[in-house]
Enzyme design. Structure first.
Site, PDB file in Angstrom:
ATOM      1  N   GLU A 167      31.948  34.060  23.918  1.00  0.00           N
ATOM      2  CA  GLU A 167      31.351  33.919  25.393  1.00  0.00           C
ATOM      3  C   GLU A 167      30.035  34.877  25.621  1.00  0.00           C
ATOM      4  OE1 GLU A 167      34.159  33.667  28.265  1.00  0.00           O
ATOM      5  OE2 GLU A 167      35.218  31.756  27.556  1.00  0.00           O
ATOM      6  N   GLU A 345      39.667  28.169  23.506  1.00  0.00           N
ATOM      7  CA  GLU A 345      40.362  28.470  24.724  1.00  0.00           C
ATOM      8  C   GLU A 345      40.461  27.438  25.560  1.00  0.00           C
ATOM      9  OE1 GLU A 345      39.097  32.181  26.757  1.00  0.00           O
ATOM     10  OE2 GLU A 345      38.723  33.065  24.921  1.00  0.00           O
TER      11      GLU A 345
HETATM   12  C1  FCB Z   1      37.682  33.424  29.070  1.00  0.00           C
HETATM   13  C2  FCB Z   1      37.793  34.890  28.116  1.00  0.00           C
HETATM   14  C3  FCB Z   1      39.203  34.961  27.910  1.00  0.00           C
HETATM   15  C4  FCB Z   1      40.052  34.969  29.226  1.00  0.00           C
HETATM   16  C5  FCB Z   1      39.876  33.571  29.818  1.00  0.00           C
HETATM   17  C6  FCB Z   1      40.623  33.450  31.121  1.00  0.00           C
HETATM   18  O1  FCB Z   1      36.411  33.628  29.736  1.00  0.00           O
HETATM   19  O2  FCB Z   1      37.047  34.694  26.887  1.00  0.00           O
HETATM   20  O3  FCB Z   1      39.143  36.511  27.270  1.00  0.00           O
HETATM   21  O4  FCB Z   1      39.771  36.149  30.013  1.00  0.00           O
HETATM   22  O5  FCB Z   1      38.517  33.394  30.308  1.00  0.00           O
END
Ligand code: FCB
Length: 443
Positions: A167, A345
């Site tokens: 990210e 994620e």
């Molecule tokens: C993302 C991050 C991760 C976590 C989630 C909730 O942006 O990559 O580390 O904090 O959000």
């Protein structure tokens, strides 16, 4: 064709974490401070004034955590490598004890039949590099390449897929524009420089991965927040498109061989002085897959973000909107040509208040969240979106950056006093999904 909720053979199931959020042991075995250690010490930076100094103590409990993953049937585990543990000064000598930790972790995972998916940078820049300009300096991108080389030289024989950055939008935006993350700067101008140097780091790192581990695949992990305008009024549509440029297109466009969104770059006055000849070619060198993180969508109007009333939200206030994941996957399929996508994620912090007689968390709402999102993924795959796997955020409750330990994202509860791990109902549900390669229909 697969039936609703069914996944193709070979679909990869797993979970994700990151170093600073779970490892703890910030002073152990030669690790140096990262920008997050420094930031957490700043009064008011973290909601509950906590830090990652102990977190889940994964550094001392990794063998047990791998057993836990194996008991859930996880097939892949995404973790990040802590740069200040491995190259404490940011550049120069490697720390053998730091490397040994990841070496053992990788071996344990492989012994348990779990594919290790390392990410080289998940936000914990060595403080020593920030002291020399951090992501505002081109030198940091070069240092990332050397650090990549150290890690790939040690682990590369056992890794099938590397990710460079996690990210970069959040690193640049939250770290340099809004100041809500380390290193806590507040300047739109700085955000542009940081974003370019982050992408450059990806490009330099990718070169090293290609030369040292030609058998491995390489990726970068981007977050996407689909943006909807609150109305069709031109001012609202303009604001939504500006936000889409900054949050979603800013990274994927240069990676795909295009340019930074130029209308927005110009409107916000970026002179591009950081962009040297050849940089964009380096940044767009082909990758094998794109990692994507999805949590929520944004609704935007001319006056800024709009909080729609009466919509489901997680405990951090983010709207829960599964259809935007399906929409995102179809947009990627239609507008880009990356060969494959891995959902790196997806998950939700929820209150986790209900327990059964044995004390284990009964998180029906998290199960519902995962189920709704996975049904979107299955549909998108049936529609021709090349998604190869799905990783839940997160394996464990952990240190959620500026939010501290309040939000709980884990499939597994962590008692931050005793550090005991207790699988939630969602962990058992997910194990079942993995075993069947199928998500039960709703209702
Ligand atoms: C993302 C991050 C991760 C976590 C989630 C909730 O942006 O990559 O580390 O904090 O959000």
């Amino acid at each position: 064709m697969t039936a609703a909720g069914e996944f193709p053979e070979g679909f990869r199931w797993g979970a994700a974490t990151s170093a600073y959020q779970i490892e703890g042991a910030v002073d152990s075995d030669g690790r140096s401070p990262s920008i997050w250690d420094t930031f957490c010490a700043r009064p008011g930076a973290i909601i509950d004034a906590s830090d990652g100094s102990t977190a889940c103590d994964h550094y001392h409990r990794s063998a047990g955590d791998v057993d836990l993953m194996a008991s859930m049937g996880l097939q892949a585990y995404r973790f990040s490598i802590s740069w200040p543990r491995v190259v404490p000064d940011g550049v120069g000598a490697a720390n053998p004890k730091g490397l040994d930790f990841y070496d053992r972790l990788v071996d344990h995972l492989l012994e348990a039949g779990i594919t290790p998916l390392p990410t080289l940078y998940h936000w914990d820049l060595p403080q020593a590099l920030d002291d020399r300009g951090g992501w505002l300096s081109r030198e940091t991108a070069l240092a990332f390449a050397d650090y990549t080389e150290v890690v790939v030289a040690r682990l590369g024989d056992r890794i099938d897929t590397w990710a460079t950055l996690n990210e970069p939008f959040v690193s640049a935006n939250h770290g340099y524009v809004t100041g809500e993350h380390a290193p806590g700067q507040r300047s739109r101008r700085a955000g542009f420089g940081a974003s370019h140097h982050l992408l450059l780091a990806h490009g330099f790192g990718l070169e090293r991965i290609r030369s040292l581990a030609p058998h491995s695949r390489a990726a970068i992990v981007l977050n996407f927040t689909p943006v909807d305008a609150v109305s069709d009024a031109p001012a609202d549509l303009d604001a939504a498109s500006r936000q889409d440029d900054l949050e979603n297109l800013w990274y994927i466009e240069p990676l795909a061989g295009r340019d930074y969104p130029s209308a927005t770059a110009d409107a916000l006055g970026w002179d591009r002085s950081e962009v040297h000849d050849g940089d964009l070619a380096l940044i767009s060198a082909p990758i094998d897959l794109l990692g994507l993180n999805y949590y929520t969508r944004a609704v935007v109007g001319a006056d800024g973000p709009v909080d729609l009333p009466h919509v489901p939200r997680n405990s951090m206030g983010w709207e829960i909107h599964p259809p935007s994941l399906g929409r995102l996957l179809r947009w990627l399929r239609d507008d880009y040509e990356f060969a494959s996508y891995l959902i790196c994620e997806n998950g939700a912090p929820l209150p986790d208040l209900q327990r059964d007689a044995t004390g284990s968390v009964i998180d029906a709402d998290r199960i519902g969240f995962l189920q709704d999102h996975l049904l979107e993924v299955a549909d998108a795959i049936a529609d021709g979106c090349p998604v190869e796997g799905y990783l839940v955020w997160s394996l464990l409750d952990n240190f959620e950056w500026a939010w501290g330990y309040g939000p709980t994202f884990g499939l597994v509860e962590v008692d931050f006093e005793s550090l005991e791990r207790r699988p939630k109902e969602s962990a058992r549900w997910y194990a079942d999904v993995i075993a069947q390669n199928k998500v039960p229909p709703t209702g």
